[in-house]
Design a protein around this motif. Structure first.
Motif, PDB file in Angstrom:
ATOM      1  N   TYR A  33       0.837  -1.204   0.000  1.00 24.02           N
ATOM      2  CA  TYR A  33       0.000   0.000   0.000  1.00 24.02           C
ATOM      3  C   TYR A  33       0.871   1.254   0.000  1.00 24.02           C
ATOM      4  O   TYR A  33       0.564   2.240  -0.681  1.00 24.02           O
ATOM      5  CB  TYR A  33      -0.912  -0.010   1.227  1.00 24.02           C
ATOM      6  N   ARG A  34       1.956   1.215   0.753  1.00 23.09           N
ATOM      7  CA  ARG A  34       2.859   2.365   0.819  1.00 23.09           C
ATOM      8  C   ARG A  34       3.681   2.515  -0.455  1.00 23.09           C
ATOM      9  O   ARG A  34       4.014   3.627  -0.868  1.00 23.09           O
ATOM     10  CB  ARG A  34       3.806   2.227   2.014  1.00 23.09           C
ATOM     11  N   LYS A  35       4.007   1.393  -1.104  1.00 22.60           N
ATOM     12  CA  LYS A  35       4.869   1.423  -2.298  1.00 22.60           C
ATOM     13  C   LYS A  35       4.103   1.775  -3.571  1.00 22.60           C
ATOM     14  O   LYS A  35       4.593   2.511  -4.418  1.00 22.60           O
ATOM     15  CB  LYS A  35       5.540   0.056  -2.490  1.00 22.60           C
ATOM     16  N   ASN A  36       2.890   1.239  -3.715  1.00 23.94           N
ATOM     17  CA  ASN A  36       2.153   1.338  -4.973  1.00 23.94           C
ATOM     18  C   ASN A  36       1.138   2.467  -4.906  1.00 23.94           C
ATOM     19  O   ASN A  36       0.066   2.339  -4.318  1.00 23.94           O
ATOM     20  CB  ASN A  36       1.437   0.011  -5.263  1.00 23.94           C
ATOM     21  N   ILE A  37       1.464   3.588  -5.544  1.00 24.66           N
ATOM     22  CA  ILE A  37       0.610   4.770  -5.477  1.00 24.66           C
ATOM     23  C   ILE A  37      -0.664   4.585  -6.296  1.00 24.66           C
ATOM     24  O   ILE A  37      -1.751   4.957  -5.875  1.00 24.66           O
ATOM     25  CB  ILE A  37       1.377   6.018  -5.969  1.00 24.66           C
ATOM     26  N   SER A  38      -0.545   3.987  -7.465  1.00 27.01           N
ATOM     27  CA  SER A  38      -1.682   3.896  -8.390  1.00 27.01           C
ATOM     28  C   SER A  38      -2.743   2.887  -7.959  1.00 27.01           C
ATOM     29  O   SER A  38      -3.892   2.978  -8.375  1.00 27.01           O
ATOM     30  CB  SER A  38      -1.183   3.536  -9.788  1.00 27.01           C
ATOM     31  N   ARG A  39      -2.399   1.914  -7.093  1.00 29.99           N
ATOM     32  CA  ARG A  39      -3.348   0.852  -6.724  1.00 29.99           C
ATOM     33  C   ARG A  39      -3.652   0.836  -5.224  1.00 29.99           C
ATOM     34  O   ARG A  39      -4.059  -0.189  -4.689  1.00 29.99           O
ATOM     35  CB  ARG A  39      -2.806  -0.509  -7.141  1.00 29.99           C
ATOM     36  N   LYS A  40      -3.487   1.961  -4.561  1.00 31.10           N
ATOM     37  CA  LYS A  40      -3.632   2.009  -3.108  1.00 31.10           C
ATOM     38  C   LYS A  40      -4.976   1.453  -2.641  1.00 31.10           C
ATOM     39  O   LYS A  40      -5.051   0.548  -1.800  1.00 31.10           O
ATOM     40  CB  LYS A  40      -3.470   3.446  -2.604  1.00 31.10           C
ATOM     41  N   ARG A  41      -6.066   1.981  -3.177  1.00 39.55           N
ATOM     42  CA  ARG A  41      -7.399   1.574  -2.720  1.00 39.55           C
ATOM     43  C   ARG A  41      -7.689   0.124  -3.089  1.00 39.55           C
ATOM     44  O   ARG A  41      -8.308  -0.610  -2.316  1.00 39.55           O
ATOM     45  CB  ARG A  41      -8.450   2.503  -3.318  1.00 39.55           C
ATOM     46  N   GLU A  42      -7.230  -0.277  -4.255  1.00 43.16           N
ATOM     47  CA  GLU A  42      -7.451  -1.652  -4.696  1.00 43.16           C
ATOM     48  C   GLU A  42      -6.733  -2.642  -3.778  1.00 43.16           C
ATOM     49  O   GLU A  42      -7.306  -3.657  -3.364  1.00 43.16           O
ATOM     50  CB  GLU A  42      -6.957  -1.805  -6.132  1.00 43.16           C
ATOM     51  N   ILE A  43      -5.480  -2.341  -3.448  1.00 43.67           N
ATOM     52  CA  ILE A  43      -4.685  -3.205  -2.568  1.00 43.67           C
ATOM     53  C   ILE A  43      -5.291  -3.266  -1.170  1.00 43.67           C
ATOM     54  O   ILE A  43      -5.443  -4.344  -0.583  1.00 43.67           O
ATOM     55  CB  ILE A  43      -3.227  -2.699  -2.516  1.00 43.67           C
ATOM     56  N   LEU A  44      -5.653  -2.094  -0.648  1.00 43.47           N
ATOM     57  CA  LEU A  44      -6.215  -2.041   0.701  1.00 43.47           C
ATOM     58  C   LEU A  44      -7.544  -2.798   0.772  1.00 43.47           C
ATOM     59  O   LEU A  44      -7.792  -3.551   1.717  1.00 43.47           O
ATOM     60  CB  LEU A  44      -6.425  -0.574   1.116  1.00 43.47           C
ATOM     61  N   THR A  45      -8.400  -2.614  -0.223  1.00 44.18           N
ATOM     62  CA  THR A  45      -9.706  -3.285  -0.238  1.00 44.18           C
ATOM     63  C   THR A  45      -9.558  -4.794  -0.300  1.00 44.18           C
ATOM     64  O   THR A  45     -10.222  -5.535   0.443  1.00 44.18           O
ATOM     65  CB  THR A  45     -10.540  -2.797  -1.438  1.00 44.18           C
ATOM     66  N   PHE A  46      -8.671  -5.275  -1.168  1.00 45.12           N
ATOM     67  CA  PHE A  46      -8.493  -6.714  -1.300  1.00 45.12           C
ATOM     68  C   PHE A  46      -7.893  -7.320  -0.031  1.00 45.12           C
ATOM     69  O   PHE A  46      -8.353  -8.353   0.460  1.00 45.12           O
ATOM     70  CB  PHE A  46      -7.604  -7.032  -2.498  1.00 45.12           C
ATOM     71  N   GLY A  47      -6.852  -6.665   0.502  1.00 43.56           N
ATOM     72  CA  GLY A  47      -6.215  -7.167   1.711  1.00 43.56           C
ATOM     73  C   GLY A  47      -7.174  -7.234   2.886  1.00 43.56           C
ATOM     74  O   GLY A  47      -7.250  -8.246   3.594  1.00 43.56           O
ATOM     75  N   LEU A  48      -7.958  -6.158   3.074  1.00 43.17           N
ATOM     76  CA  LEU A  48      -8.935  -6.148   4.166  1.00 43.17           C
ATOM     77  C   LEU A  48     -10.044  -7.168   3.930  1.00 43.17           C
ATOM     78  O   LEU A  48     -10.573  -7.761   4.885  1.00 43.17           O
ATOM     79  CB  LEU A  48      -9.535  -4.743   4.313  1.00 43.17           C
ATOM     80  N   GLY A  49     -10.414  -7.373   2.667  1.00 39.91           N
ATOM     81  CA  GLY A  49     -11.442  -8.361   2.338  1.00 39.91           C
ATOM     82  C   GLY A  49     -11.021  -9.764   2.731  1.00 39.91           C
ATOM     83  O   GLY A  49     -11.807 -10.522   3.316  1.00 39.91           O
ATOM     84  N   VAL A  50      -9.772 -10.123   2.409  1.00 42.19           N
ATOM     85  CA  VAL A  50      -9.259 -11.451   2.763  1.00 42.19           C
ATOM     86  C   VAL A  50      -9.190 -11.604   4.281  1.00 42.19           C
ATOM     87  O   VAL A  50      -9.588 -12.637   4.838  1.00 42.19           O
ATOM     88  CB  VAL A  50      -7.864 -11.682   2.132  1.00 42.19           C
ATOM     89  N   VAL A  51      -8.689 -10.571   4.972  1.00 44.36           N
ATOM     90  CA  VAL A  51      -8.584 -10.630   6.436  1.00 44.36           C
ATOM     91  C   VAL A  51      -9.969 -10.754   7.070  1.00 44.36           C
ATOM     92  O   VAL A  51     -10.177 -11.545   8.003  1.00 44.36           O
ATOM     93  CB  VAL A  51      -7.853  -9.379   6.968  1.00 44.36           C
ATOM     94  N   ALA A  52     -10.943  -9.972   6.563  1.00 42.79           N
ATOM     95  CA  ALA A  52     -12.306 -10.030   7.106  1.00 42.79           C
ATOM     96  C   ALA A  52     -12.908 -11.419   6.946  1.00 42.79           C
ATOM     97  O   ALA A  52     -13.558 -11.946   7.858  1.00 42.79           O
ATOM     98  CB  ALA A  52     -13.183  -8.992   6.403  1.00 42.79           C
ATOM     99  N   PHE A  53     -12.668 -12.014   5.780  1.00 41.23           N
ATOM    100  CA  PHE A  53     -13.176 -13.371   5.532  1.00 41.23           C
ATOM    101  C   PHE A  53     -12.544 -14.378   6.495  1.00 41.23           C
ATOM    102  O   PHE A  53     -13.240 -15.189   7.108  1.00 41.23           O
ATOM    103  CB  PHE A  53     -12.895 -13.757   4.085  1.00 41.23           C
ATOM    104  N   LEU A  54     -11.227 -14.340   6.629  1.00 43.26           N
ATOM    105  CA  LEU A  54     -10.527 -15.313   7.478  1.00 43.26           C
ATOM    106  C   LEU A  54     -10.892 -15.149   8.947  1.00 43.26           C
ATOM    107  O   LEU A  54     -11.089 -16.142   9.663  1.00 43.26           O
ATOM    108  CB  LEU A  54      -9.018 -15.172   7.280  1.00 43.26           C
ATOM    109  N   LEU A  55     -10.990 -13.899   9.396  1.00 38.50           N
ATOM    110  CA  LEU A  55     -11.347 -13.671  10.796  1.00 38.50           C
ATOM    111  C   LEU A  55     -12.775 -14.114  11.081  1.00 38.50           C
ATOM    112  O   LEU A  55     -13.056 -14.762  12.092  1.00 38.50           O
ATOM    113  CB  LEU A  55     -11.173 -12.192  11.151  1.00 38.50           C
ATOM    114  N   ALA A  56     -13.695 -13.763  10.172  1.00 39.45           N
ATOM    115  CA  ALA A  56     -15.091 -14.178  10.358  1.00 39.45           C
ATOM    116  C   ALA A  56     -15.221 -15.692  10.298  1.00 39.45           C
ATOM    117  O   ALA A  56     -16.037 -16.291  10.992  1.00 39.45           O
ATOM    118  CB  ALA A  56     -15.961 -13.525   9.287  1.00 39.45           C
TER     119      ALA A  56
END
Length: 540
Positions: A175-198
């Motif tokens: 997220y810190r390195k890739n300026i053009s895909r910040k929201r995409e990276i954050l959304t996908f990463g949080l989505g996977v974490v939310a799924f695994l935690l739930a």
């Protein structure tokens, strides 16, 4: 005598009176959603690494969920031991694949061999200790739940925690390195974490409190994960699924609502309805927002297309008006200069006659330039009708060489040909192919100060290849990009050739491509000359 848990034997493996009231809502829709999304992404991503990994996760999730149904329904301790062990085997594997999926998606590259080996090493103790008392000690007959050992109760959750932290660290780093895909990276990463935690939080509570009813709520993590994927699809066009993804999403929501019909407790109905309403609201908002943007984009494109068509028509009218006016002026002054030279206006001094000859030559060049621009415009529009016949391309090339020999020698250059014997019969238009050859040779004349030009012709493998090699200024890498483009000229071309229009090579390209051939150029760099090639299909 074999002992059983205190309820009736399961029917069809997955149904009994012991099934919790939220059974249908938490399991069946989640399995259907998982399989739909997994197979859809797998096929629509051209079976990419991301698609394959997501499919494996959804398959394992579905298998785990089916095993969970069997565990809830059965009253046999041996079945509990068997399927509980398999669930323990599958759950951390889903976490491992979740991290791998996140890495593939975020970095767009595969995980290194050492990292894969480390992940498998972390997972391997669970596999080796699965049939031992370290995993499961026995079964509590009152509730028909397994008594977990140190591996099931502690180690698996440590492994899962490691993968969760790894996903967080990876997401934060990229997220810190890739300026053009910040929201995409954050959304996908949080989505996977939310799924695994739930997915695991209910099991975690069950392991330490023996309240396994809460575990069924963890399957709601799959719809959450699908919601995140849906957002990525409509927002960033991830996986290139578009309309089909929306349809799958709506089907998934339909199954979620359908599950409410099978819930028997009114309080549970209210809870589930509230959750479904929230999910429908979020997903509906994203879809409506995306559709609205798509409509606005299409309307803007339609408006721009109309403006572009008007601009093209205005440009065509302007080009023809200007070129015809300019050509008319050149033609009138050409006849005046010709009259001065041939004595129509009487006897003139040698100096005036010399100036008239220069003027006539300049007018002829001007007319050729105007014709070149007009030809390029007509070729580009597709209004030129080619008279395609079987012709001898060698004959066309030889005539072009002879016609250009005078201007070449006047400039102090040499011209020679290296035309080999062979079959040079092609299907083409004599006039336009001659124009193309003329333009290639003329281009070399204009950009060659000393040395000469070599025209070659060869055949083989059903192709005829023309080459025009010069000892001119050469082509640098930057100028190669503008070759054969409309008005394309090198950065310093005007300094060398003040009459450069950028339409000569562009016309060659249009003519050659109309003959289903190809044209290209090679040069080792500035000051090292150039070679231009034309390849056409030979006629047997």
């Amino acid at each position: 005598m074999e002992q059983f848990c205190p309820w009736e034997q399961a029917q069809y493996f997955i149904y009994s009176d012991n099934i919790p009231t939220l059974f249908f809502y938490s399991h069946i829709p989640a399995i259907i959603i998982a399989l739909l999304v997994g197979f859809l992404v797998f096929y629509k991503s051209n079976k990419s690494g991301v698609g394959v990994t997501l499919l494996l996760i959804t398959l394992l999730f579905s298998i785990w969920s089916i095993f969970d149904l069997i565990l809830w329904a059965t009253n046999r301790p041996d079945i509990v031991m068997f399927f509980w062990s398999l669930q323990i085997l599958i759950e951390p594997l889903i976490y491992l694949l979740g991290f791998y999926l996140t890495y593939l998606f975020i970095t767009n590259k595969d995980l290194g061999f050492k990292a894969k080996l480390l992940g498998l090493a972390l997972y391997s103790p669970i596999v080796f200790l699965l049939p031992s008392a370290y995993n499961l000690v026995g079964v509590e007959l009152v509730y028909c739940t397994a008594i977990e050992g140190v591996v099931a109760q502690y180690f698996t959750y440590i492994v899962e925690l490691v993968f969760i932290i790894s996903i967080f660290v990876l997401t934060d780093r990229e997220y810190r390195k890739n300026i053009s895909r910040k929201r995409e990276i954050l959304t996908f990463g949080l989505g996977v974490v939310a799924f695994l935690l739930a997915f695991s939080w209910g099991n975690l509570i069950g392991s330490f409190t023996d309240n396994w009813t809460l575990a069924q709520f963890g399957l709601i993590g799959m719809p959450i994960f699908v919601a995140f994927l849906a957002y990525l699809i409509v927002k960033f066009h991830t996986f290139n699924i578009k309309l089909i993804a929306t349809q799958v999403l709506m089907v998934s929501l339909w199954f979620l609502v359908l599950g409410i019909l099978f819930i028997r407790n009114i309080n549970n109905v209210r809870v589930v309805t509230l959750f479904t309403l929230f999910l429908v609201t979020v997903v509906g908002y994203l879809l409506v927002k995306s559709v609205k943007k798509e409509i606005e984009r299409k309307e803007e494109l339609a408006k721009l297309n109309i403006e572009l068509q008007d601009s093209i028509k205005q440009r065509e009218s302007l080009v023809h008006l200007v070129t015809h006016k300019v050509k008319g002026s050149f033609t009138r002054s050409k006849y005046i200069f010709a009259g001065i030279i041939d004595g129509t206006f009487g006897i003139v001094s040698p100096s005036i006659k010399k100036y008239a000859e220069q003027g006539l030559e300049s007018d002829n060049m001007g007319i050729e330039t105007v014709d070149l621009v007009l030809n390029a415009d007509n070729l580009q529009k597709g209004t030129v009708k080619y008279d395609m016949k079987s012709i001898d391309f060698k004959e066309i090339v030889l005539k072009a060489i002879e016609e250009k020999r005078g201007p070449i020698e006047m400039k102090g250059l040499k011209i020679e040909n290296t035309i080999k014997d062979g079959n040079y019969t092609i299907l083409g238009d004599t006039f336009w192919l001659k124009e193309a050859v003329h333009n290639l040779i003329e281009n070399s004349i204009q950009y060659t100060k000393t040395g000469g030009i070599v025209v070659g012709l060869s055949d083989g493998n059903g192709k005829v290849v023309l080459s025009v090699k010069d000892t001119g200024v050469g082509i640098n890498d930057e100028d190669k990009k503008s070759l054969f483009t409309e008005g394309g000229r090198g950065r310093d071309s005007v300094k060398i050739n003040v009459d450069s229009t950028g339409y000569g090579l562009y016309t060659v390209k249009l003519v050659v491509e109309a003959h289903k051939g190809r044209v290209w150029a090679q040069s080792e760099g500035t000051g090292k000359g150039s070679t231009f090639y034309v390849e056409l299909d030979a006629v047997a």
